[in-house]
Design an enzyme around this catalytic site. Structure first.
Site, PDB file in Angstrom:
ATOM      1  N   ARG A   1       0.817  -1.217   0.000  1.00 64.38           N
ATOM      2  CA  ARG A   1       0.000   0.000   0.000  1.00 64.38           C
ATOM      3  C   ARG A   1       0.851   1.267   0.000  1.00 64.38           C
ATOM      4  O   ARG A   1       0.452   2.279  -0.555  1.00 64.38           O
ATOM      5  CB  ARG A   1      -0.967  -0.009   1.192  1.00 64.38           C
ATOM      6  CG  ARG A   1      -2.003   1.113   1.103  1.00 64.38           C
ATOM      7  CD  ARG A   1      -3.106   0.976   2.146  1.00 64.38           C
ATOM      8  NE  ARG A   1      -2.565   1.073   3.495  1.00 64.38           N
ATOM      9  CZ  ARG A   1      -2.717   0.137   4.422  1.00 64.38           C
ATOM     10  NH1 ARG A   1      -3.372  -0.972   4.147  1.00 64.38           N
ATOM     11  NH2 ARG A   1      -2.203   0.304   5.630  1.00 64.38           N
TER      12      ARG A   1
ATOM     13  N   TYR B   1      -9.367  24.556 -10.100  1.00 67.60           N
ATOM     14  CA  TYR B   1      -9.984  23.319 -10.556  1.00 67.60           C
ATOM     15  C   TYR B   1     -11.296  23.095  -9.802  1.00 67.60           C
ATOM     16  O   TYR B   1     -11.316  23.057  -8.573  1.00 67.60           O
ATOM     17  CB  TYR B   1      -9.033  22.147 -10.353  1.00 67.60           C
ATOM     18  CG  TYR B   1      -9.634  20.809 -10.706  1.00 67.60           C
ATOM     19  CD1 TYR B   1     -10.221  20.592 -11.952  1.00 67.60           C
ATOM     20  CD2 TYR B   1      -9.629  19.772  -9.789  1.00 67.60           C
ATOM     21  CE1 TYR B   1     -10.777  19.369 -12.273  1.00 67.60           C
ATOM     22  CE2 TYR B   1     -10.178  18.535 -10.111  1.00 67.60           C
ATOM     23  CZ  TYR B   1     -10.760  18.347 -11.354  1.00 67.60           C
ATOM     24  OH  TYR B   1     -11.323  17.142 -11.661  1.00 67.60           O
TER      25      TYR B   1
ATOM     26  N   ASP C   1      -0.625  24.301  -7.084  1.00 70.76           N
ATOM     27  CA  ASP C   1      -1.057  23.381  -8.133  1.00 70.76           C
ATOM     28  C   ASP C   1      -0.382  23.840  -9.419  1.00 70.76           C
ATOM     29  O   ASP C   1      -0.772  24.847 -10.017  1.00 70.76           O
ATOM     30  CB  ASP C   1      -2.584  23.407  -8.263  1.00 70.76           C
ATOM     31  CG  ASP C   1      -3.104  22.448  -9.337  1.00 70.76           C
ATOM     32  OD1 ASP C   1      -2.303  21.991 -10.175  1.00 70.76           O
ATOM     33  OD2 ASP C   1      -4.324  22.175  -9.352  1.00 70.76           O
TER      34      ASP C   1
ATOM     35  N   LYS D   1      -2.615  14.545 -16.195  1.00 70.71           N
ATOM     36  CA  LYS D   1      -2.517  15.506 -17.284  1.00 70.71           C
ATOM     37  C   LYS D   1      -1.131  15.451 -17.939  1.00 70.71           C
ATOM     38  O   LYS D   1      -0.764  14.448 -18.526  1.00 70.71           O
ATOM     39  CB  LYS D   1      -2.854  16.901 -16.745  1.00 70.71           C
ATOM     40  CG  LYS D   1      -4.107  16.963 -15.868  1.00 70.71           C
ATOM     41  CD  LYS D   1      -5.359  16.411 -16.523  1.00 70.71           C
ATOM     42  CE  LYS D   1      -6.650  16.791 -15.818  1.00 70.71           C
ATOM     43  NZ  LYS D   1      -6.854  16.218 -14.475  1.00 70.71           N
TER      44      LYS D   1
END
Length: 385
Positions: free
Chosen positions: A51, A103, A176, A201
């Site tokens: 994990r 966003y 960001d 992206k």
């Protein structure tokens, strides 16, 4: 003595990796979810459970940390998983400042879940430094979040100035930088504390992976909480997706550079188009954010732009924009951005009520097609001059 390789070289060669066992030049994919304990009950490999210990993460994280000039990187299951991990690593009652234009999914999460969870959220016009100064509260504001250029109007925020304001209040600055990528901007070098990417992206660049990433300037207690939260909440990236992400980053520089050149050409072409009300692109000299963008974006202004479509006949700007999007042939009418294919989208339809996107706005993600084809397709979609 060989000079330190340039970022383009590090990306293209995946940090110069050579497999010690096979001498292969492509890092391997590790699918094991668990690892053998030593005879004396220790885990000297540092691997316990998949994990948060998968070796496939290491290559992508090391490369991204090197490109951003950070101390460490973490990959996540999505851009949203990476962004929300930063906010969830704060304490209820902490004050955070974020932009009004950003966003949409993260903005909605902040307004809804984050406030119900206990964070005090304040949204400001982040390109106005006086508004940011007025919003931060010394000793109470813990995180300032900026997105630059900001989706979908490509508003530009001065990273260095925002960092100075945040740090004076005792807050961290997170950026960001999905659209700018480390090709064009390195926020940590400008004073930011953490950089976030929707790696779906540009970092991946092929529209075949959903991923997110964070890079920190220093490894401190807050970063340790973020790392622990990733493991505890399970917002992890699959090993195959991590491998694909690294594969994508190997072509990051030529892709972003080509998209930036094409976007500037498209923006310049449509500035005075009779069917266009306004072109939104920080690379244009008359754009309100151009001066700041020129200062903090090196080598281009990104592959994202938006156009506001004029009303035509009985159709208002919104109807004209939607109709134009329906007529494209080469541009693909789909969401997301940063892939090798060019995409067009009517953002107000996607974002819904309370969207800051003007109803006449079409968002354009410029890919790697020939720029003449992209311009010609938009020309025919907009209709006769």
């Amino acid at each position: 003595m060989t000079a330190k390789p340039k970022p383009q070289t590090l990306a293209a060669q995946a940090m110069g990796f050579v497999d010690a066992e096979t001498r292969g030049i492509v890092p391997p994919l590790h699918t094991s979810t668990t690892f053998i304990r030593d005879p004396d009950n220790q885990y000297r490999t540092g691997r316990v459970y998949g994990r948060d210990d998968n070796p496939t993460y290491d290559h992508a994280e090391a490369l991204l940390a090197a490109l951003e000039g950070g101390a460490e990187a973490l990959v996540f299951a999505s851009g949203m998983a990476s962004a929300t991990a930063l906010f969830q690593s704060l304490a209820p009652g902490d004050h955070v400042v974020a932009p009004k234009v950003m966003y949409w999914a993260l903005r909605n999460w902040l307004i809804d879940f984050a406030q119900r969870w206990g964070l005090a959220v304040e949204l400001v016009e982040m390109d106005r430094l006086d508004a940011l100064r007025a919003a931060v509260q010394k000793g109470r504001t813990k995180l300032v979040w900026i997105e630059t250029p900001a989706n979908p109007t490509w508003v530009v925020t001065d990273i260095a100035a925002a960092a100075e304001i945040a740090h004076a209040a005792g807050a961290r600055l997170a950026v960001d930088s999905t659209v700018a990528t480390p090709v064009l901007t390195r926020p940590l070098a400008l004073g930011a504390d953490i950089v976030m990417h929707s790696a779906t992206k540009y970092l991946n660049g092929h529209s075949d992976v959903v991923a997110g990433a964070l890079v920190t300037r220093v490894k401190d207690d807050y970063w340790a909480r973020v790392s622990t939260l990733r493991a505890q909440l399970g917002g992890i990236l699959g090993p195959f997706e991590a491998w694909l992400l690294l594969r994508g980053m190997r072509t990051l520089y030529p892709r972003v550079e080509a998209a930036s050149r094409a976007a500037l050409a498209i923006a310049t072409h449509f500035v005075d188009h009779p069917r266009i009300e306004r072109v939104l692109y920080p690379g244009l000299g008359n754009d309100p954010g151009h001066a700041v963008a020129k200062k903090q974006m090196q080598g281009g202004f990104g592959g994202m732009l938006s156009v506001r479509v004029k009303a035509a006949g009985a159709a208002d700007g919104e109807s004209a924009a939607i109709a134009a999007a329906a007529r494209v042939a080469i541009w693909k009418r789909a969401t997301s951005l940063g892939g090798v294919e060019s995409l067009v989208e009517h953002r107000a339809s996607v974002e819904g009520a309370n969207s800051p996107a003007p109803p006449d706005l079409l968002r354009l993600s410029v890919g790697l097609e020939h720029v003449a084809d992209l311009i010609g397709d938009l020309e025919q979609a907009l209709g006769p001059r």
